[in-house]
Design a protein around this motif. Structure first.
Motif, mmCIF file in Angstrom:
data_model
loop_
_atom_site.group_PDB
_atom_site.id
_atom_site.type_symbol
_atom_site.label_atom_id
_atom_site.label_comp_id
_atom_site.label_asym_id
_atom_site.label_seq_id
_atom_site.Cartn_x
_atom_site.Cartn_y
_atom_site.Cartn_z
ATOM 1 N N ASP A 1 33.558 52.364 2.324
ATOM 2 C CA ASP A 1 32.135 52.163 2.564
ATOM 3 C C ASP A 1 31.469 52.074 1.205
ATOM 4 O O ASP A 1 30.838 53.003 0.716
ATOM 5 N N THR A 2 31.702 50.936 0.557
ATOM 6 C CA THR A 2 31.220 50.767 -0.817
ATOM 7 C C THR A 2 29.749 50.400 -0.877
ATOM 8 O O THR A 2 29.157 50.364 -1.958
ATOM 9 N N GLY A 3 29.172 50.132 0.294
ATOM 10 C CA GLY A 3 27.792 49.654 0.298
ATOM 11 C C GLY A 3 27.705 48.163 0.051
ATOM 12 O O GLY A 3 26.631 47.572 0.066
ATOM 13 N N ASP A 4 28.866 47.561 -0.191
ATOM 14 C CA ASP A 4 28.931 46.114 -0.437
ATOM 15 C C ASP A 4 29.714 45.500 0.722
ATOM 16 O O ASP A 4 30.943 45.601 0.785
ATOM 17 N N SER A 5 29.007 44.879 1.650
ATOM 18 C CA SER A 5 29.661 44.358 2.858
ATOM 19 C C SER A 5 30.694 43.293 2.522
ATOM 20 O O SER A 5 31.748 43.210 3.168
ATOM 21 N N GLU A 6 30.406 42.490 1.489
ATOM 22 C CA GLU A 6 31.356 41.442 1.105
ATOM 23 C C GLU A 6 32.649 42.059 0.576
ATOM 24 O O GLU A 6 33.754 41.614 0.897
ATOM 25 N N LEU A 7 32.517 43.133 -0.230
ATOM 26 C CA LEU A 7 33.691 43.824 -0.774
ATOM 27 C C LEU A 7 34.476 44.498 0.354
ATOM 28 O O LEU A 7 35.710 44.425 0.391
ATOM 29 N N ASN A 8 33.747 45.134 1.278
ATOM 30 C CA ASN A 8 34.422 45.786 2.409
ATOM 31 C C ASN A 8 35.210 44.784 3.236
ATOM 32 O O ASN A 8 36.313 45.069 3.711
ATOM 33 N N GLU A 9 34.635 43.609 3.406
ATOM 34 C CA GLU A 9 35.308 42.561 4.179
ATOM 35 C C GLU A 9 36.580 42.104 3.466
ATOM 36 O O GLU A 9 37.622 41.881 4.098
ATOM 37 N N LYS A 10 36.492 41.970 2.147
ATOM 38 C CA LYS A 10 37.667 41.552 1.365
ATOM 39 C C LYS A 10 38.771 42.609 1.449
ATOM 40 O O LYS A 10 39.957 42.292 1.605
ATOM 41 N N ILE A 11 38.370 43.897 1.364
ATOM 42 C CA ILE A 11 39.341 44.995 1.457
ATOM 43 C C ILE A 11 40.016 44.980 2.823
ATOM 44 O O ILE A 11 41.237 45.143 2.937
ATOM 45 N N ALA A 12 39.216 44.771 3.875
ATOM 46 C CA ALA A 12 39.765 44.738 5.230
ATOM 47 C C ALA A 12 40.769 43.601 5.387
ATOM 48 O O ALA A 12 41.829 43.766 6.003
ATOM 49 N N GLU A 13 40.449 42.441 4.814
ATOM 50 C CA GLU A 13 41.347 41.283 4.927
ATOM 51 C C GLU A 13 42.653 41.527 4.170
ATOM 52 O O GLU A 13 43.757 41.239 4.677
ATOM 53 N N LEU A 14 42.562 42.100 2.966
ATOM 54 C CA LEU A 14 43.770 42.407 2.189
ATOM 55 C C LEU A 14 44.640 43.445 2.912
ATOM 56 O O LEU A 14 45.868 43.344 2.921
ATOM 57 N N SER A 15 43.981 44.441 3.521
ATOM 58 C CA SER A 15 44.731 45.465 4.256
ATOM 59 C C SER A 15 45.452 44.851 5.445
ATOM 60 O O SER A 15 46.620 45.164 5.716
ATOM 61 N N LYS A 16 44.749 43.967 6.150
ATOM 62 C CA LYS A 16 45.345 43.294 7.308
ATOM 63 C C LYS A 16 46.559 42.476 6.891
ATOM 64 O O LYS A 16 47.619 42.521 7.530
ATOM 65 N N ILE A 17 46.434 41.765 5.786
ATOM 66 C CA ILE A 17 47.551 40.959 5.273
ATOM 67 C C ILE A 17 48.720 41.875 4.879
ATOM 68 O O ILE A 17 49.886 41.591 5.154
#
Length: 397
Positions: free
Chosen positions: A36-52
């Motif tokens: 929960d970095t407060g940066d929705s774009e960063l959170n989305e990128k982290i989620a995508e990398l985790s999924k991969i």
């Protein structure tokens, strides 16, 4: 074979036990950001990398999964799913100590992360550190005592460290929650078999077998057969070994079971057929060569018996093959040679009661009753109790 307890050529039942799936492989959270970095774009990128990363992990692509999770940690150094993911990747690669480091780091920042706890416990289990694994699983069960996956793991671990009562208690709890659970039924079978409670082991493995006879794991079939071998209900064991051979004609455990059941039924020619089937696959197995030699001796095919005993001894010294040759001499009426061989064997194994009984029997055959008594008394001086020796002495006297 000769009444001497010998090491079996076949391991115990279900030696390659039915494995449960790894917990992290069967459940991946929907939200994989862990941030929960407060940066929705960063959170989305982290989620995508985790999924991969988890997708690579499921596919067995360890290196690429590690790269994905390491990229997440560069963006968020304490990300729980990336730390667990790296722990999973290392565990899949059997790098358990590295895996433990990642799980522990995750637990420093996220102390109740179930996936880190599960992975950590599984690492300790893989390292045969069952007590540590149990401590972690028991900690989890305080909060969720109906998690069947954890319960069966804890019961398995207690079984490994031979705490019978607690292991059985947990397996039975699993069956209360799910009365057809295969891991609990298999585990209870193991538990009772390990304690030589073969009827109870038979009960649980039979329940497992009855659930899906046609597709039942072949190791359950051979385990059921092994229980009947131990109970000496040989005729009832044969059908299970036979079913196993229908699926796998060269299955060692099934071939051994068939041979040993026919031996127990004194159907020596049929046992020879299966001993030789094993030797076709493993011609250097001296235990099987000796068993086959015994069978040939029991049907008075002395030349074949001698051939098989000598083949075993050519591989390495084997007391049972050497004893077989001594008994062969006795069967052929070469009593002096049998006596000489048995006396030599006793010099190398002074506490083996069976050798003394066979030697005493040789002396009786040539009318040397006093020598027979002396032989048995020599064994008693070793300080070992043997009812068979006592009974023979009473009979002679």
């Amino acid at each position: 074979m000769f009444g001497i307890k010998k090491q079996e050529a076949v391991p115990g039942p279900l030696d390659e036990e039915m494995k449960e799936p790894d917990i992290q492989e069967i459940y991946v959270p929907d939200d994989l950001s862990g941030s929960d970095t407060g940066d929705s774009e960063l959170n989305e990128k982290i989620a995508e990398l985790s999924k991969i990363g988890y997708q690579f992990l499921k596919e067995g692509n360890i290196d690429d999964s590690k790269n994905s999770f390491e990229e997440v940690l560069r963006l968020d150094p304490n990300n729980n799913y990336a730390l667990v993911g790296l722990g999973d990747a290392m565990r899949k690669n059997h790098e358990y100590m590295k895996s433990i480091e990642y799980y522990n780091k995750c637990l420093e920042f996220h102390e109740n992360n179930n996936y880190a706890l599960f992975g950590l416990a599984d690492c300790y289990k893989a390292l045969n550190q069952y007590t540590k694994a149990i401590q972690i699983w028991e900690q989890y069960l305080k909060h969720d005592d109906k998690n069947i996956t954890v319960l069966t793991r804890v019961a398995d671990a207690y079984r490994k460290i031979r705490i019978f009562k607690r292991s059985k208690e947990i397996y039975l709890k699993v069956l209360e929650l799910e009365n057809t659970n295969p891991y609990a039924l298999i585990g209870l079978g193991h538990l009772h078999y390990d304690y030589k409670e073969y009827k109870e082991a038979l009960h649980y493995w039979t329940r497992m077998y009855n659930q899906n006879q046609d597709s039942c794991d072949i190791r359950v079939l051979t385990s059921l057969g092994n229980c009947h071998r131990k109970l000496k209900s040989y005729a009832e064991g044969i059908p299970y070994f036979n079913k196993a051979l229908e699926r796998d004609p060269v299955n060692f455990y099934a071939l051994f079971g068939m041979a040993d059941c026919y031996r127990g039924l004194n159907r020596q020619k049929e046992s020879i057929y299966f001993w030789n089937k094993i030797l076709d696959i493993d011609p250097e197995n001296k235990v099987i060569l000796t068993r086959a030699g015994d069978a040939y001796r029991n049907i008075c095919d002395y030349d074949k018996a001698k051939e098989y005993y000598n083949k075993a001894l050519d591989i390495d010294f084997d007391i049972y093959a050497a004893l077989g040759l001594a008994l062969l001499c006795k069967d052929e009426g070469k009593i002096d040679e049998a006596i000489d061989r048995l006396q030599n064997l006793i010099r190398g194994d002074r506490k083996n009661y069976r050798l003394y009984i066979d030697l005493a029997d040789c002396f009786l055959k040539i009318g040397q009753k006093a020598e027979a008594v002396t032989t048995l008394e020599e064994f008693q001086k070793c300080g070992i109790k043997s009812q068979a020796v006592n009974d023979m002495l009473d009979k002679i006297r």
